[in-house]
Design an enzyme around this catalytic site. Structure first.
Site, PDB file in Angstrom:
ATOM      1  N   HIS A 163       0.874  -1.178   0.000  1.00  0.00           N
ATOM      2  CA  HIS A 163       0.000   0.000   0.000  1.00  0.00           C
ATOM      3  C   HIS A 163       0.914   1.231   0.000  1.00  0.00           C
ATOM      4  CE1 HIS A 163      -4.350   1.310   1.055  1.00  0.00           C
ATOM      5  NE2 HIS A 163      -3.691   2.415   0.758  1.00  0.00           N
TER       6      HIS A 163
ATOM      7  N   GLU B  97      -4.372  -0.259  -5.350  1.00  0.00           N
ATOM      8  CA  GLU B  97      -4.535   0.784  -6.358  1.00  0.00           C
ATOM      9  C   GLU B  97      -3.294   0.998  -7.236  1.00  0.00           C
ATOM     10  OE1 GLU B  97      -6.199   4.367  -4.718  1.00  0.00           O
ATOM     11  OE2 GLU B  97      -8.024   3.334  -4.135  1.00  0.00           O
TER      12      GLU B  97
ATOM     13  N   ASN C 136     -11.842  -0.769  -4.940  1.00  0.00           N
ATOM     14  CA  ASN C 136     -11.914   0.462  -4.146  1.00  0.00           C
ATOM     15  C   ASN C 136     -12.727   1.434  -4.973  1.00  0.00           C
ATOM     16  OD1 ASN C 136      -9.976  -0.808  -2.588  1.00  0.00           O
ATOM     17  ND2 ASN C 136      -8.413   0.789  -2.819  1.00  0.00           N
TER      18      ASN C 136
ATOM     19  N   TYR D   8     -14.957   5.173  -4.862  1.00  0.00           N
ATOM     20  CA  TYR D   8     -15.435   6.344  -4.150  1.00  0.00           C
ATOM     21  C   TYR D   8     -16.387   7.189  -5.004  1.00  0.00           C
ATOM     22  CZ  TYR D   8     -11.825   5.333  -0.684  1.00  0.00           C
ATOM     23  OH  TYR D   8     -11.072   4.733   0.295  1.00  0.00           O
TER      24      TYR D   8
ATOM     25  N   GLU E 125     -12.468  -0.986  -0.421  1.00  0.00           N
ATOM     26  CA  GLU E 125     -12.554   0.371   0.165  1.00  0.00           C
ATOM     27  C   GLU E 125     -13.740   1.121  -0.407  1.00  0.00           C
ATOM     28  OE1 GLU E 125      -9.207   3.042  -0.329  1.00  0.00           O
ATOM     29  OE2 GLU E 125      -7.795   1.462   0.224  1.00  0.00           O
TER      30      GLU E 125
HETATM   31  C1  FCB Z   1      -7.681   5.496  -1.548  1.00  0.00           C
HETATM   32  C2  FCB Z   1      -6.429   4.944  -0.860  1.00  0.00           C
HETATM   33  C3  FCB Z   1      -6.505   4.981   0.632  1.00  0.00           C
HETATM   34  C4  FCB Z   1      -7.142   6.254   1.143  1.00  0.00           C
HETATM   35  C5  FCB Z   1      -8.444   6.544   0.432  1.00  0.00           C
HETATM   36  C6  FCB Z   1      -9.152   7.771   0.910  1.00  0.00           C
HETATM   37  O1  FCB Z   1      -7.385   5.869  -2.846  1.00  0.00           O
HETATM   38  O2  FCB Z   1      -6.245   3.597  -1.246  1.00  0.00           O
HETATM   39  O3  FCB Z   1      -5.211   4.775   1.149  1.00  0.00           O
HETATM   40  O4  FCB Z   1      -6.268   7.297   1.063  1.00  0.00           O
HETATM   41  O5  FCB Z   1      -8.212   6.636  -0.944  1.00  0.00           O
END
Ligand code: FCB
Length: 501
Positions: free
Chosen positions: A160, A205, A330, A332, A398
Protein backbone atom coordinates in the site's frame (compact mmCIF):
# COMPACT_ATOMS: atom_id res chain seq x y z
CA UNK A 1 -10.46 -18.84 -13.27
CA UNK A 2 -11.72 -16.85 -10.31
CA UNK A 3 -13.08 -18.33 -7.11
CA UNK A 4 -11.52 -20.47 -4.41
CA UNK A 5 -10.74 -23.98 -5.48
CA UNK A 6 -12.17 -26.85 -3.47
CA UNK A 7 -8.83 -28.65 -3.69
CA UNK A 8 -7.16 -25.72 -2.00
CA UNK A 9 -7.45 -27.05 1.54
CA UNK A 10 -5.72 -30.28 0.57
CA UNK A 11 -2.80 -28.52 -1.10
CA UNK A 12 -2.57 -26.24 1.93
CA UNK A 13 -2.19 -29.22 4.23
CA UNK A 14 0.52 -30.63 1.96
CA UNK A 15 2.38 -27.31 1.85
CA UNK A 16 2.34 -26.83 5.60
CA UNK A 17 0.28 -23.64 5.24
CA UNK A 18 -2.72 -24.48 7.32
CA UNK A 19 -5.29 -21.76 6.95
CA UNK A 20 -7.57 -21.30 9.91
CA UNK A 21 -9.88 -18.48 8.88
CA UNK A 22 -11.94 -19.30 5.84
CA UNK A 23 -13.96 -17.23 3.41
CA UNK A 24 -17.66 -17.74 3.03
CA UNK A 25 -19.15 -19.96 0.38
CA UNK A 26 -21.19 -18.46 -2.44
CA UNK A 27 -23.66 -15.90 -1.15
CA UNK A 28 -27.32 -16.81 -1.43
CA UNK A 29 -29.02 -15.18 -4.32
CA UNK A 30 -31.42 -12.50 -3.26
CA UNK A 31 -34.40 -10.97 -4.86
CA UNK A 32 -34.03 -7.25 -4.74
CA UNK A 33 -36.29 -4.93 -6.63
CA UNK A 34 -35.25 -1.87 -8.60
CA UNK A 35 -35.22 1.20 -6.42
CA UNK A 36 -33.40 4.29 -5.30
CA UNK A 37 -30.19 3.84 -3.33
CA UNK A 38 -31.64 5.19 -0.15
CA UNK A 39 -30.22 4.59 3.31
CA UNK A 40 -33.76 4.18 4.54
CA UNK A 41 -34.03 1.02 2.50
CA UNK A 42 -33.17 -1.99 4.63
CA UNK A 43 -31.02 -3.97 2.24
CA UNK A 44 -30.28 -7.59 3.24
CA UNK A 45 -26.83 -9.13 2.67
CA UNK A 46 -25.72 -12.72 2.04
CA UNK A 47 -25.01 -15.00 4.97
CA UNK A 48 -21.31 -14.94 5.99
CA UNK A 49 -20.80 -11.60 4.28
CA UNK A 50 -17.53 -10.02 5.47
CA UNK A 51 -18.11 -6.70 7.19
CA UNK A 52 -14.88 -4.81 7.51
CA UNK A 53 -12.92 -1.62 7.65
CA UNK A 54 -9.66 -0.81 5.88
CA UNK A 55 -6.43 1.01 6.80
CA UNK A 56 -2.87 1.08 5.52
CA UNK A 57 0.49 0.94 7.31
CA UNK A 58 1.89 4.39 6.53
CA UNK A 59 -1.44 6.07 7.22
CA UNK A 60 -1.86 4.72 10.77
CA UNK A 61 1.23 3.05 12.23
CA UNK A 62 3.69 5.84 12.98
CA UNK A 63 6.91 4.45 14.54
CA UNK A 64 8.61 5.34 11.29
CA UNK A 65 12.06 4.29 12.44
CA UNK A 66 11.39 2.11 15.47
CA UNK A 67 12.63 -1.43 16.01
CA UNK A 68 14.82 -1.54 12.92
CA UNK A 69 12.30 -0.25 10.36
CA UNK A 70 13.89 1.06 7.16
CA UNK A 71 12.99 4.32 5.43
CA UNK A 72 10.15 4.24 2.90
CA UNK A 73 9.50 6.53 -0.04
CA UNK A 74 6.64 8.04 1.97
CA UNK A 75 8.96 8.85 4.88
CA UNK A 76 11.30 10.60 2.45
CA UNK A 77 8.50 12.37 0.58
CA UNK A 78 6.69 13.59 3.71
CA UNK A 79 9.98 14.88 5.13
CA UNK A 80 10.54 16.95 2.00
CA UNK A 81 9.24 20.49 2.64
CA UNK A 82 6.21 21.53 0.62
CA UNK A 83 4.97 18.08 -0.33
CA UNK A 84 2.26 17.53 2.31
CA UNK A 85 -0.44 19.95 3.43
CA UNK A 86 0.53 21.77 6.66
CA UNK A 87 3.89 20.00 6.69
CA UNK A 88 2.24 16.90 8.21
CA UNK A 89 4.06 13.56 8.21
CA UNK A 90 3.22 9.97 9.06
CA UNK A 91 6.01 9.82 11.66
CA UNK A 92 3.46 9.24 14.41
CA UNK A 93 0.15 9.13 12.49
CA UNK A 94 -2.35 7.23 14.72
CA UNK A 95 0.47 5.47 16.56
CA UNK A 96 -1.16 2.15 15.77
CA UNK A 97 2.25 0.49 16.14
CA UNK A 98 1.78 1.05 19.89
CA UNK A 99 -2.01 1.17 20.01
CA UNK A 100 -2.90 -2.08 18.29
CA UNK A 101 -5.14 -3.09 21.19
CA UNK A 102 -7.12 0.14 21.07
CA UNK A 103 -7.74 -0.41 17.35
CA UNK A 104 -8.87 -3.98 17.91
CA UNK A 105 -11.18 -2.86 20.71
CA UNK A 106 -12.87 -0.53 18.20
CA UNK A 107 -13.21 -3.35 15.68
CA UNK A 108 -14.82 -5.55 18.32
CA UNK A 109 -17.20 -2.74 19.24
CA UNK A 110 -18.15 -2.43 15.55
CA UNK A 111 -18.79 -6.22 15.38
CA UNK A 112 -16.39 -6.48 12.42
CA UNK A 113 -15.68 -9.81 10.75
CA UNK A 114 -12.83 -8.56 8.52
CA UNK A 115 -9.99 -6.06 8.87
CA UNK A 116 -8.02 -4.95 5.83
CA UNK A 117 -4.56 -3.63 6.76
CA UNK A 118 -1.24 -3.43 4.97
CA UNK A 119 2.29 -4.56 5.71
CA UNK A 120 4.98 -1.90 5.64
CA UNK A 121 7.61 -3.52 3.41
CA UNK A 122 10.53 -1.54 4.96
CA UNK A 123 9.37 -2.55 8.44
CA UNK A 124 9.79 -6.24 7.67
CA UNK A 125 12.63 -6.01 5.12
CA UNK A 126 14.33 -2.64 5.73
CA UNK A 127 16.55 -2.62 2.65
CA UNK A 128 13.91 -3.99 0.27
CA UNK A 129 15.94 -7.16 -0.29
CA UNK A 130 17.91 -9.55 1.82
CA UNK A 131 17.58 -9.90 5.56
CA UNK A 132 14.23 -9.67 7.30
CA UNK A 133 13.62 -7.56 10.41
CA UNK A 134 12.18 -10.00 12.93
CA UNK A 135 10.78 -7.27 15.18
CA UNK A 136 8.75 -5.91 12.27
CA UNK A 137 7.44 -9.36 11.42
CA UNK A 138 6.55 -9.92 15.08
CA UNK A 139 4.38 -6.80 15.04
CA UNK A 140 2.22 -8.15 12.20
CA UNK A 141 2.24 -11.60 13.71
CA UNK A 142 0.80 -10.22 16.95
CA UNK A 143 -1.80 -8.25 14.98
CA UNK A 144 -2.89 -11.37 13.08
CA UNK A 145 -3.14 -13.41 16.29
CA UNK A 146 -5.17 -10.71 18.02
CA UNK A 147 -7.55 -10.47 15.05
CA UNK A 148 -8.09 -14.22 14.91
CA UNK A 149 -8.67 -14.22 18.64
CA UNK A 150 -11.37 -11.56 18.07
CA UNK A 151 -12.83 -13.69 15.23
CA UNK A 152 -11.92 -11.03 12.68
CA UNK A 153 -10.46 -12.10 9.33
CA UNK A 154 -6.98 -10.64 8.74
CA UNK A 155 -7.20 -9.33 5.17
CA UNK A 156 -3.65 -8.39 4.23
CA UNK A 157 -2.40 -5.95 1.59
CA UNK A 158 1.25 -6.51 0.72
CA UNK A 159 1.87 -3.16 -0.94
CA UNK A 160 0.00 0.00 0.00
CA UNK A 161 2.47 2.49 -1.44
CA UNK A 162 5.41 2.52 1.01
CA UNK A 163 8.29 1.18 -1.10
CA UNK A 164 11.62 0.83 0.74
CA UNK A 165 13.61 3.98 -0.08
CA UNK A 166 16.68 1.90 -0.95
CA UNK A 167 14.73 0.24 -3.79
CA UNK A 168 13.69 3.66 -5.03
CA UNK A 169 17.34 4.74 -4.90
CA UNK A 170 18.11 1.80 -7.15
CA UNK A 171 15.45 2.82 -9.71
CA UNK A 172 12.08 2.13 -8.02
CA UNK A 173 9.07 0.79 -9.88
CA UNK A 174 10.30 1.93 -13.32
CA UNK A 175 13.08 -0.65 -12.93
CA UNK A 176 12.09 -4.18 -14.01
CA UNK A 177 14.04 -5.91 -11.24
CA UNK A 178 11.76 -4.34 -8.62
CA UNK A 179 9.19 -6.97 -9.69
CA UNK A 180 11.59 -9.70 -8.50
CA UNK A 181 12.21 -7.90 -5.22
CA UNK A 182 8.43 -7.73 -4.72
CA UNK A 183 8.11 -11.47 -5.34
CA UNK A 184 10.88 -12.18 -2.78
CA UNK A 185 9.19 -9.95 -0.22
CA UNK A 186 5.86 -11.66 -0.91
CA UNK A 187 7.43 -15.05 -0.27
CA UNK A 188 8.94 -13.75 2.97
CA UNK A 189 5.52 -12.64 4.24
CA UNK A 190 3.76 -15.77 3.03
CA UNK A 191 6.22 -17.83 5.06
CA UNK A 192 5.80 -15.58 8.10
CA UNK A 193 2.00 -15.30 8.16
CA UNK A 194 0.66 -17.88 5.70
CA UNK A 195 -0.12 -20.37 8.46
CA UNK A 196 -2.76 -17.93 9.75
CA UNK A 197 -3.63 -15.55 6.92
CA UNK A 198 -5.77 -16.92 4.10
CA UNK A 199 -6.75 -13.79 2.16
CA UNK A 200 -4.22 -11.45 0.57
CA UNK A 201 -4.05 -8.48 -1.76
CA UNK A 202 -0.84 -8.01 -3.75
CA UNK A 203 -1.31 -4.31 -4.48
CA UNK A 204 -3.43 -1.38 -3.44
CA UNK A 205 -4.54 0.78 -6.36
CA UNK A 206 -1.74 0.13 -8.86
CA UNK A 207 -3.01 2.69 -11.35
CA UNK A 208 -3.17 5.36 -8.63
CA UNK A 209 0.31 4.99 -7.16
CA UNK A 210 2.10 4.67 -10.50
CA UNK A 211 0.31 7.72 -11.94
CA UNK A 212 0.45 9.96 -8.87
CA UNK A 213 3.96 8.93 -7.88
CA UNK A 214 5.76 8.90 -11.23
CA UNK A 215 3.70 11.06 -13.61
CA UNK A 216 1.86 13.67 -11.58
CA UNK A 217 4.40 13.83 -8.78
CA UNK A 218 1.88 14.58 -6.04
CA UNK A 219 2.61 11.31 -4.21
CA UNK A 220 5.88 9.60 -3.34
CA UNK A 221 8.42 9.48 -4.85
CA UNK A 222 7.21 12.73 -6.45
CA UNK A 223 8.52 12.28 -9.99
CA UNK A 224 6.98 13.91 -13.05
CA UNK A 225 7.96 11.73 -15.96
CA UNK A 226 5.61 10.07 -18.43
CA UNK A 227 8.37 7.62 -19.33
CA UNK A 228 8.98 6.57 -15.74
CA UNK A 229 5.25 6.21 -15.23
CA UNK A 230 4.87 3.91 -18.24
CA UNK A 231 7.76 1.74 -17.14
CA UNK A 232 6.50 1.66 -13.54
CA UNK A 233 3.07 0.53 -14.71
CA UNK A 234 4.61 -2.35 -16.64
CA UNK A 235 6.88 -3.41 -13.77
CA UNK A 236 3.90 -3.46 -11.41
CA UNK A 237 2.02 -5.70 -13.84
CA UNK A 238 5.03 -8.02 -13.93
CA UNK A 239 5.23 -7.87 -10.13
CA UNK A 240 1.56 -8.80 -9.87
CA UNK A 241 2.25 -11.99 -11.83
CA UNK A 242 5.48 -12.77 -9.97
CA UNK A 243 3.97 -12.00 -6.55
CA UNK A 244 0.95 -14.17 -7.30
CA UNK A 245 3.15 -17.14 -8.19
CA UNK A 246 5.38 -16.62 -5.14
CA UNK A 247 2.40 -16.54 -2.80
CA UNK A 248 0.74 -19.60 -4.33
CA UNK A 249 4.03 -21.52 -4.34
CA UNK A 250 4.33 -20.99 -0.59
CA UNK A 251 0.65 -21.22 0.31
CA UNK A 252 -1.40 -22.90 -2.43
CA UNK A 253 -4.64 -22.42 -0.50
CA UNK A 254 -4.21 -18.67 -0.17
CA UNK A 255 -6.87 -16.54 -1.81
CA UNK A 256 -5.07 -13.80 -3.69
CA UNK A 257 -6.37 -10.60 -5.25
CA UNK A 258 -5.48 -6.95 -5.74
CA UNK A 259 -7.42 -3.89 -4.58
CA UNK A 260 -7.99 -1.96 -7.81
CA UNK A 261 -9.10 1.65 -7.77
CA UNK A 262 -12.18 1.71 -9.96
CA UNK A 263 -14.65 4.29 -11.13
CA UNK A 264 -17.83 4.26 -13.20
CA UNK A 265 -16.80 5.98 -16.43
CA UNK A 266 -19.67 7.82 -18.09
CA UNK A 267 -19.55 9.74 -21.39
CA UNK A 268 -19.97 13.52 -21.02
CA UNK A 269 -22.44 13.55 -23.90
CA UNK A 270 -24.07 10.98 -26.10
CA UNK A 271 -21.68 11.64 -28.99
CA UNK A 272 -19.72 8.74 -30.47
CA UNK A 273 -16.40 10.38 -29.56
CA UNK A 274 -17.40 10.79 -25.91
CA UNK A 275 -18.67 7.24 -25.74
CA UNK A 276 -15.37 6.01 -27.13
CA UNK A 277 -13.61 8.21 -24.57
CA UNK A 278 -15.66 6.63 -21.76
CA UNK A 279 -14.62 3.15 -22.89
CA UNK A 280 -11.00 4.27 -22.94
CA UNK A 281 -11.39 5.85 -19.51
CA UNK A 282 -12.81 2.53 -18.26
CA UNK A 283 -9.76 0.70 -19.65
CA UNK A 284 -7.27 3.24 -18.25
CA UNK A 285 -8.85 3.42 -14.81
CA UNK A 286 -10.30 -0.03 -14.24
CA UNK A 287 -8.59 -2.53 -16.52
CA UNK A 288 -4.96 -1.54 -16.97
CA UNK A 289 -3.83 -3.84 -14.17
CA UNK A 290 -6.73 -6.28 -14.28
CA UNK A 291 -6.58 -7.42 -17.91
CA UNK A 292 -2.87 -8.29 -17.70
CA UNK A 293 -3.57 -10.39 -14.60
CA UNK A 294 -6.63 -12.23 -15.89
CA UNK A 295 -5.95 -12.39 -19.62
CA UNK A 296 -2.21 -11.81 -20.00
CA UNK A 297 -2.57 -8.71 -22.16
CA UNK A 298 -3.15 -4.98 -22.02
CA UNK A 299 -6.77 -3.88 -22.57
CA UNK A 300 -7.88 -3.73 -26.21
CA UNK A 301 -9.06 -0.14 -25.74
CA UNK A 302 -5.46 0.85 -24.94
CA UNK A 303 -4.06 -0.25 -28.28
CA UNK A 304 -2.23 3.08 -28.46
CA UNK A 305 0.05 2.26 -25.50
CA UNK A 306 3.71 2.72 -26.50
CA UNK A 307 4.99 -0.82 -25.88
CA UNK A 308 8.63 0.06 -26.40
CA UNK A 309 8.57 2.96 -23.97
CA UNK A 310 6.91 0.71 -21.40
CA UNK A 311 9.79 -1.72 -21.69
CA UNK A 312 7.63 -4.67 -22.77
CA UNK A 313 9.68 -7.60 -23.98
CA UNK A 314 9.86 -11.34 -24.58
CA UNK A 315 7.25 -13.37 -22.77
CA UNK A 316 6.12 -10.50 -20.53
CA UNK A 317 2.46 -11.06 -21.42
CA UNK A 318 2.70 -14.54 -19.95
CA UNK A 319 4.62 -13.28 -16.91
CA UNK A 320 1.94 -10.70 -16.09
CA UNK A 321 -0.72 -13.38 -15.73
CA UNK A 322 -2.16 -13.81 -12.26
CA UNK A 323 -5.46 -15.70 -12.17
CA UNK A 324 -6.72 -13.79 -9.15
CA UNK A 325 -9.09 -15.53 -6.75
CA UNK A 326 -11.02 -12.31 -6.22
CA UNK A 327 -11.18 -8.80 -7.59
CA UNK A 328 -10.84 -6.11 -4.93
CA UNK A 329 -12.66 -2.89 -5.77
CA UNK A 330 -11.91 0.46 -4.15
CA UNK A 331 -14.61 2.84 -5.26
CA UNK A 332 -15.43 6.34 -4.15
CA UNK A 333 -16.87 8.23 -7.14
CA UNK A 334 -17.62 8.24 -10.87
CA UNK A 335 -15.70 9.72 -13.78
CA UNK A 336 -17.07 11.79 -16.65
CA UNK A 337 -15.11 11.20 -19.85
CA UNK A 338 -14.85 13.17 -23.06
CA UNK A 339 -12.51 13.23 -26.02
CA UNK A 340 -9.45 15.38 -25.27
CA UNK A 341 -8.80 18.05 -27.89
CA UNK A 342 -5.36 18.67 -29.41
CA UNK A 343 -4.65 21.65 -27.14
CA UNK A 344 -5.58 19.77 -23.98
CA UNK A 345 -3.34 16.93 -25.03
CA UNK A 346 -0.42 19.29 -25.39
CA UNK A 347 -1.06 20.96 -22.05
CA UNK A 348 -1.43 17.91 -19.81
CA UNK A 349 0.96 14.98 -19.66
CA UNK A 350 -1.74 12.43 -19.02
CA UNK A 351 -3.95 13.70 -21.78
CA UNK A 352 -0.97 13.75 -24.12
CA UNK A 353 -0.61 10.07 -23.51
CA UNK A 354 -4.31 9.22 -23.52
CA UNK A 355 -6.78 10.89 -25.87
CA UNK A 356 -9.27 11.19 -23.01
CA UNK A 357 -10.31 13.90 -20.61
CA UNK A 358 -11.54 12.65 -17.24
CA UNK A 359 -13.23 14.75 -14.56
CA UNK A 360 -15.38 14.02 -11.51
CA UNK A 361 -19.18 14.36 -11.62
CA UNK A 362 -20.86 17.49 -10.26
CA UNK A 363 -24.51 16.57 -9.75
CA UNK A 364 -24.18 14.81 -6.41
CA UNK A 365 -23.23 16.34 -3.06
CA UNK A 366 -19.50 16.74 -2.38
CA UNK A 367 -17.58 15.39 0.59
CA UNK A 368 -15.07 17.64 2.37
CA UNK A 369 -12.26 16.44 0.10
CA UNK A 370 -14.36 17.47 -2.92
CA UNK A 371 -15.34 14.02 -4.20
CA UNK A 372 -18.87 13.59 -5.54
CA UNK A 373 -21.16 11.20 -3.66
CA UNK A 374 -22.63 8.92 -6.33
CA UNK A 375 -23.75 5.51 -4.99
CA UNK A 376 -24.84 4.27 -8.41
CA UNK A 377 -21.15 4.24 -9.42
CA UNK A 378 -20.61 1.26 -7.12
CA UNK A 379 -23.58 -0.58 -8.59
CA UNK A 380 -22.47 0.18 -12.17
CA UNK A 381 -18.88 -0.99 -11.68
CA UNK A 382 -19.78 -4.14 -9.77
CA UNK A 383 -22.29 -5.09 -12.48
CA UNK A 384 -19.89 -4.31 -15.32
CA UNK A 385 -17.09 -6.41 -13.79
CA UNK A 386 -19.58 -9.18 -13.02
CA UNK A 387 -20.72 -9.23 -16.63
CA UNK A 388 -17.34 -8.79 -18.35
CA UNK A 389 -15.39 -11.25 -16.19
CA UNK A 390 -17.92 -14.04 -15.86
CA UNK A 391 -19.16 -13.37 -12.33
CA UNK A 392 -15.88 -13.25 -10.42
CA UNK A 393 -15.67 -13.14 -6.65
CA UNK A 394 -15.58 -9.45 -5.70
CA UNK A 395 -14.56 -7.84 -2.44
CA UNK A 396 -15.27 -4.16 -1.89
CA UNK A 397 -11.88 -3.35 -0.43
CA UNK A 398 -12.55 0.37 0.17
CA UNK A 399 -15.29 2.96 0.03
CA UNK A 400 -15.73 5.96 2.27
CA UNK A 401 -16.00 9.70 2.68
CA UNK A 402 -14.12 12.61 4.22
CA UNK A 403 -16.29 14.63 6.58
CA UNK A 404 -14.46 16.60 9.20
CA UNK A 405 -17.13 16.54 11.93
CA UNK A 406 -15.57 16.66 15.40
CA UNK A 407 -16.85 16.14 18.94
CA UNK A 408 -19.75 18.33 20.06
CA UNK A 409 -20.20 19.69 23.60
CA UNK A 410 -21.40 16.31 24.87
CA UNK A 411 -18.48 14.54 23.18
CA UNK A 412 -20.63 12.88 20.49
CA UNK A 413 -19.50 12.98 16.86
CA UNK A 414 -22.68 13.28 14.84
CA UNK A 415 -21.39 12.41 11.39
CA UNK A 416 -24.79 11.79 9.87
CA UNK A 417 -23.52 12.49 6.35
CA UNK A 418 -21.12 9.53 6.70
CA UNK A 419 -23.99 7.26 7.78
CA UNK A 420 -25.91 8.37 4.74
CA UNK A 421 -22.92 7.77 2.45
CA UNK A 422 -22.31 4.21 3.60
CA UNK A 423 -26.03 3.48 3.76
CA UNK A 424 -26.50 4.53 0.15
CA UNK A 425 -23.39 2.79 -1.20
CA UNK A 426 -24.36 -0.38 0.66
CA UNK A 427 -27.87 -0.23 -0.76
CA UNK A 428 -26.39 0.09 -4.24
CA UNK A 429 -24.19 -2.91 -3.50
CA UNK A 430 -27.12 -4.96 -2.21
CA UNK A 431 -28.93 -4.25 -5.44
CA UNK A 432 -25.96 -5.55 -7.45
CA UNK A 433 -25.79 -8.67 -5.28
CA UNK A 434 -29.52 -9.17 -5.81
CA UNK A 435 -28.89 -9.08 -9.53
CA UNK A 436 -26.24 -11.78 -9.39
CA UNK A 437 -22.93 -10.15 -8.39
CA UNK A 438 -20.82 -12.46 -6.20
CA UNK A 439 -19.66 -9.93 -3.60
CA UNK A 440 -18.09 -11.39 -0.44
CA UNK A 441 -17.30 -8.31 1.64
CA UNK A 442 -17.39 -4.54 2.18
CA UNK A 443 -14.58 -2.58 3.86
CA UNK A 444 -15.37 0.96 4.94
CA UNK A 445 -12.45 3.33 4.56
CA UNK A 446 -11.49 3.81 7.30
CA UNK A 447 -11.49 2.33 10.81
CA UNK A 448 -10.01 5.54 12.21
CA UNK A 449 -9.20 9.05 10.99
CA UNK A 450 -5.64 8.94 9.64
CA UNK A 451 -2.90 10.46 7.49
CA UNK A 452 -4.51 11.13 4.12
CA UNK A 453 -1.39 11.22 1.92
CA UNK A 454 -0.73 14.67 0.38
CA UNK A 455 -3.72 16.03 2.36
CA UNK A 456 -2.01 15.20 5.65
CA UNK A 457 -4.41 15.13 8.58
CA UNK A 458 -6.82 17.61 6.99
CA UNK A 459 -9.31 14.96 5.83
CA UNK A 460 -11.10 12.62 8.24
CA UNK A 461 -12.42 9.37 6.79
CA UNK A 462 -12.77 7.33 10.01
CA UNK A 463 -15.74 5.59 11.59
CA UNK A 464 -13.87 6.47 14.77
CA UNK A 465 -12.42 9.88 15.58
CA UNK A 466 -8.75 10.30 16.46
CA UNK A 467 -7.52 13.22 18.55
CA UNK A 468 -4.05 13.46 17.02
CA UNK A 469 -2.67 15.25 20.10
CA UNK A 470 -3.63 12.59 22.63
CA UNK A 471 -4.20 9.67 20.22
CA UNK A 472 -7.50 9.12 21.98
CA UNK A 473 -10.02 7.28 19.78
CA UNK A 474 -13.78 7.93 19.99
CA UNK A 475 -16.41 6.00 18.10
CA UNK A 476 -18.39 8.30 15.81
CA UNK A 477 -22.14 7.87 15.36
CA UNK A 478 -21.30 6.24 12.01
CA UNK A 479 -19.24 3.61 13.84
CA UNK A 480 -22.19 2.82 16.11
CA UNK A 481 -24.49 2.66 13.12
CA UNK A 482 -22.07 0.34 11.29
CA UNK A 483 -22.01 -1.98 14.32
CA UNK A 484 -25.78 -2.28 14.00
CA UNK A 485 -25.56 -2.91 10.25
CA UNK A 486 -23.10 -5.73 10.90
CA UNK A 487 -25.19 -7.20 13.70
CA UNK A 488 -28.32 -7.26 11.57
CA UNK A 489 -26.53 -8.02 8.27
CA UNK A 490 -28.53 -5.37 6.45
CA UNK A 491 -28.57 -1.62 5.96
CA UNK A 492 -30.41 -0.20 8.91
CA UNK A 493 -31.89 3.24 9.02
CA UNK A 494 -29.82 5.68 11.06
CA UNK A 495 -32.94 7.00 12.80
CA UNK A 496 -33.71 3.47 14.05
CA UNK A 497 -30.24 3.17 15.55
CA UNK A 498 -30.67 6.46 17.37
CA UNK A 499 -34.04 5.33 18.71
CA UNK A 500 -32.60 2.04 19.97
CA UNK A 501 -29.47 3.36 21.62
C1 FCB B 1 -7.68 5.50 -1.55
C2 FCB B 1 -6.43 4.94 -0.86
C3 FCB B 1 -6.50 4.98 0.63
C4 FCB B 1 -7.14 6.25 1.14
C5 FCB B 1 -8.44 6.54 0.43
C6 FCB B 1 -9.15 7.77 0.91
O1 FCB B 1 -7.39 5.87 -2.85
O2 FCB B 1 -6.25 3.60 -1.25
O3 FCB B 1 -5.21 4.77 1.15
O4 FCB B 1 -6.27 7.30 1.06
O5 FCB B 1 -8.21 6.64 -0.94
Amino acid sequence: MLGASSAAALSAALSGCSVKSSASGKPQSLSFSEQEFSAAHEAPFPKNFFWGTATSAYQIEGAWKDDGKGESIWDRFAHTPGKIKNGDTGDVACDSYQLQNADIALMRAMNLSSYRFSISWPRVQPGGSGAANQKGIDYYSRLVDALLEAKIRPFVTLYHWDLPQSLQDGGGWPKRETADRFADYTELMAKALGDRVSDWMLFNEPSAFTELGYNEGTHAPGHKSVLEFLKAAHTVNLAQGAGFRALKATCPAARVGTAFNMSACEPATDSDTDRLAAERAHAITNLWFLEPALHGKYPNALAFLPEKAMGIKGDDMQKMRAPLDFIGINLYYRTIASAAGALERLAHAQEWLFPVKMVGGIQGPKTDIGWEVWPKALYDVVMRITKDYNRPVIEITESGCAYNDGPEADGAINDTRRIRYHGEYLSALAKAIGQGADVHGYHAWSLIDNFEWAEGFSQRFGLAYVDFKTQHRTMKESGKWYAKVVEENRVVDSAMVAARS
